[in-house]
Structures are given as structure tokens and as C-alpha cells.
Design an enzyme around this catalytic site. Structure first.
Site, short mmCIF file in Angstrom:
data_model
loop_
_atom_site.label_atom_id
_atom_site.label_comp_id
_atom_site.label_asym_id
_atom_site.label_seq_id
_atom_site.Cartn_x
_atom_site.Cartn_y
_atom_site.Cartn_z
N HIS A 67 0.83 -1.27 -0.05
CA HIS A 67 0.15 -0.03 0.09
C HIS A 67 0.76 1.15 -0.10
CE1 HIS A 67 0.59 0.86 4.35
NE2 HIS A 67 0.70 -0.59 4.50
N ASP A 69 -0.70 4.31 0.96
CA ASP A 69 -1.36 5.08 1.67
C ASP A 69 -0.69 5.20 2.97
OD1 ASP A 69 -2.73 2.63 2.25
OD2 ASP A 69 -4.16 3.50 3.45
N ASP A 100 6.33 1.95 6.62
CA ASP A 100 5.17 1.20 6.55
C ASP A 100 4.46 2.21 5.30
OD1 ASP A 100 2.74 0.07 6.63
OD2 ASP A 100 2.27 0.59 8.69
N GLU A 132 -4.93 0.90 2.91
CA GLU A 132 -4.66 -0.20 4.05
C GLU A 132 -4.83 0.27 5.37
OE1 GLU A 132 -2.91 -3.16 6.38
OE2 GLU A 132 -2.08 -1.18 6.22
N GLU A 133 -4.23 1.64 5.52
CA GLU A 133 -4.59 2.17 6.70
C GLU A 133 -6.03 2.80 7.17
OE1 GLU A 133 -2.09 1.78 8.41
OE2 GLU A 133 -0.32 1.72 7.37
N GLU A 161 4.86 -5.66 3.88
CA GLU A 161 4.69 -4.98 5.35
C GLU A 161 5.71 -5.36 5.84
OE1 GLU A 161 2.60 -3.08 6.41
OE2 GLU A 161 0.68 -3.36 5.35
ZN LIG Z 1 1.50 -1.19 6.49
#
Ligand SMILES: [Zn+2]
Length: 377
Positions: A67, A69, A100, A132-133, A161
Site C-alpha cells: 500500500h 497510503d 510502513d 490499507e491504513e 509490510e
Molecule cells: Zn502497512
């Protein structure tokens, strides 16, 4: 070809892609992968930008999920570095998403671009999401829905991740615990605290219920999982009068559960405890539940072994297979194909001055290159 994953990480960090903003990050990858020969499709849903990029038409198909985001920066005054600046100081790059997981996306994209330049066998897919967040409902889930409609299949998938607690190579993840939150409201009867016989104290009943739940030994650790953990994460009555027994009291529980349980089974267990306390006290309870994901595991096998070997070859460390930590989008992918998470050191995730060691980004690219090579030799 030698695509630089560090420069690409910096470019991605400079895109202010706080969920649900795309911030230019998905567009950047779209252009880059298209130029490298990938067929790119935007799979946007409800204002969330997602990218599906595929190189090749043959099997086997190795997928990568990540991801772009990021979580909000929090108070900028708590940062010493610009959260969207990607400054490099003493070998570390700083910025929101540094670990992340813009670095993970950059490392795989760089590895994949170099890999396909050699026209290898098989296909490579990058499924990059912008949700994702957030709630996660319009990110990887949207891509998987679209794949179902269009007949796209992966044979295996890597999620990028961060997976290492302190140093590169020490851990990969083959599953995750399930996660659910339960909001409990206890309804009693308000009254004077000097005349408790005329009231029905919801706090006492709620404490009794919570005590039963947290004291219960749900399970031991299993082959691939830590024991199930029930944590009271909130307790709130909002009563300012010292001589009033309030009518209601609320608590919040977060449960991280292993493969001995399902969210439905745990809810049955809570319902039974609620019925007991109600029978004893007359206090009634209402429950609201949110299930973030069920527990799952990709049992150790050829995929996890291949990834362990690749990590060991590039870092000198054989990673342990773990299911620890929070949820990830692997929870959606696991019903599509075997999925393993392998990424960077996650220590500064979501913190102020989030950062990543520049050397680690290069190492992660080397690991991903190794996996791409070994997946379809
Ligand atoms: Zn993440």
C-alpha cells in the site's frame, strides 16, 4: 538494469498520500511500471486509488501486495524531519511511510522492473492499494473483487509490510491472529449511592463481566500462534456525581485470537458470560462488534521455504515463521492463494520521525529479486 529503490522510496514519501488521498503515489508507480512493460489497470473504488500492474501472460504468477497510503503525521512539531521530505541523515531516510510501507513497495517495484527486463518465464503482478491504513474495504478487497470478475489469478503472493522486529531478515509472517473489537454497554438502574438497594449498579456488573472474560484461559499457544489475548481497551462511565449510582457504563474489548477460535465462537463465549452476569445482577448488556479479520495461516511449505532461503542468502539470517502483530491485507489474500509477508524492520511504524535504514531498502530489493528469480527459474 539497476533501478534504485532508495530514490523511488524518496519519491513516494514526497507524495502526501494520507488515506484516502492518492497524493500522486499510485500515479508515479503507474507511469514507472507502464514504461517498464507492465500492463497497468486502475482499480479505483469509492474514491480510493488502486493499481493492478501485470507483466507476462504465462504461469506461474507471483503477486506482490502493498500500500502507498500512510497514516496521518500527528502533530508536526513532534517531528524533527519533514514528514514528506525523505531526508537522509546518518544512513536513515525519514518520512511518513518510510517503513510502513513505501520502502517495501519501492523495493519490490525496483526488483520487478529489473527482473522483467530480462524477459523471464512466468508473470509478475503488483497489486498496490491506497486503502490499507483506513477501513481496508476499498483497497485490496476491491482489487480481489476485480480479479475475480476478470479471471486474474495469482499462484502465490508476497505482502511487503514490515515484518522484522529489530533487524533485517529475522522474521517473516505466514499468518496473522484474528482481531475483533467489542463495545459493551451495561444498563442498570440509577440511584442514590447511600441506598444501593434501590439502584442496580451497572459498573459492578460490568467489572464482574470483564473480570470473567480476562481471567478465562482461552487457549495455549499453538504450533504457529501466540495464545489468544483479551484486552480491556476502554472503560468509561462519564459520571461526575460521587453519590449517584449511574444508569449505564461502557467498556471496550479488543481480542487478538489464534486459530483455535473464530470471531463467531468468541462472541458466543461472551454472550454466555453476559447471560450469567445478567442472571446474577439484573443488569443487562448490549454488545456491538467489529471483526477486523479472522485468524489464518499459510502452513509452512514450499513458498515459505523458498522465501526463508532467499532471506538467508541475502542477509545471513534464517527468518523465523511468525503470526504475531496486527492485521494486514494478507487477511483478504489468504482466500485467493498462499500468502507470506516479508519486509523491513518495523520499529518506527506510525511514529513521529518514522524512518528506514537506506541499506535495508537495498537488502530488501535483493531479497525480492532473489524470490522473483527462484519463483520461476
Ligand atoms: Zn502497512
Amino acid at each position: 538494469m539497476n533501478t534504485d529503490p532508495v530514490e523511488l522510496t524518496a519519491q513516494l514519501i514526497r507524495c502526501p498520500s494520507v488515506t484516502p488521498e492518492e497524493g500522486g503515489a499510485i500515479q508515479l508507480l503507474h507511469g514507472l511500471l507502464q514504461d517498464a512493460g507492465f500492463t497497468c489497470t486502475r482499480v479505483d473504488r469509492n474514491g480510493i486509488a488502486n493499481l493492478y500492474a501485470r507483466w507476462g501472460t504465462e504461469g506461474p504468477v507471483l503477486g506482490f501486495n502493498g500500500h502507498t497510503d500512510v497514516v496521518p503525521t500527528g502533530d508536526p512539531a513532534t517531528w524533527q524531519h519533514d514528514p514528506f521530505g525523505a531526508a537522509i541523515v546518518d544512513g536513515c531516510m525519514y518520512g511518513r511511510g518510510a517503513c510502513d510501507m513505501k520502502s517495501g513497495v519501492a523495493a519490490f517495484a525496483a526488483a520487478a522492473i529489473d527482473h522483467v527486463a530480462g524477459t523471464p518465464p512466468g508473470s509478475v503482478v503488483l497489486a498496490i492499494t491506497g486503502d490499507e491504513e483506513g477501513d481496508g474495504v476499498d483497497g485490496t478487497a476491491a482489487i480481489l473483487d476485480w480479479m475475480q470478475q476478470t479471471g486474474e489469478r495469482l499462484d502465490a503472493c508476497i505482502v511487503g509490510e514490515p515484518t522484522c522486529p529489530t533487524k533485517m531478515g529475522e522474521m517473516i509472517k505466514i499468518g496473522r491472529r484474528g482481531s475483533m473489537t467489542v463495545w459493551i454497554t451495561a444498563q442498570g438502574r440509577q440511584g442514590h449511592s447511600a441506598y444501593p438497594q434501590n439502584a442496580r449498579n451497572p459498573i459492578h456488573a460490568l467489572i464482574a463481566l470483564l473480570d470473567t472474560l480476562i481471567a478465562f484461559d482461552l487457549d495455549d499457544a499453538s504450533d504457529h500462534f501466540e495464545p489468544t489475548s483479551v484486552q480491556v481497551t476502554g472503560f468509561d462511565t462519564g459520571n461526575t456525581a460521587n453519590n449517584v449510582v449511574p444508569a449505564t457504563s461502557k467498556a471496550m474489548l479488543n481480542i487478538r485470537f489464534n486459530d483455535a477460535h473464530t470471531s463467531a465462537g468468541l462472541l458466543d463465549w461472551i454472550d454466555a458470560a453476559v447471560a450469567d452476569v445478567t442472571a446474577q445482577t439484573g443488569v443487562t448488556f448490549t454488545l456491538e462488534t467489529k471483526v477486523s479479520g479472522e485468524s489464518f495461516v499459510t502452513p509452512p511449505g514450499p513458498l515459505s521455504r523458498m522465501i526463508q532461503d532467499a532471506v538467508a542468502a541475502e542477509t545471513g539470517v534464517t527468518p523465523v515463521l511468525s503470526t504475531s502483530g496486527g492485521t494486514s491485507d494478507a487477511r483478504f489474500i489468504r482466500s485467493h492463494c498462499p500468502v507470506v509477508e516479508v519486509g523491513l524492520v518495523g520499529q518506527s511504524m506510525h511514529q513521529a520521525d518514522e524512518h528506514v535504514r537506506v541499506d535495508d531498502i537495498q537488502t530488501l530489493k535483493a531479497i525480492y529479486s532473489h524470490i522473483l528469480q527462484d519463483f520461476a527459474p
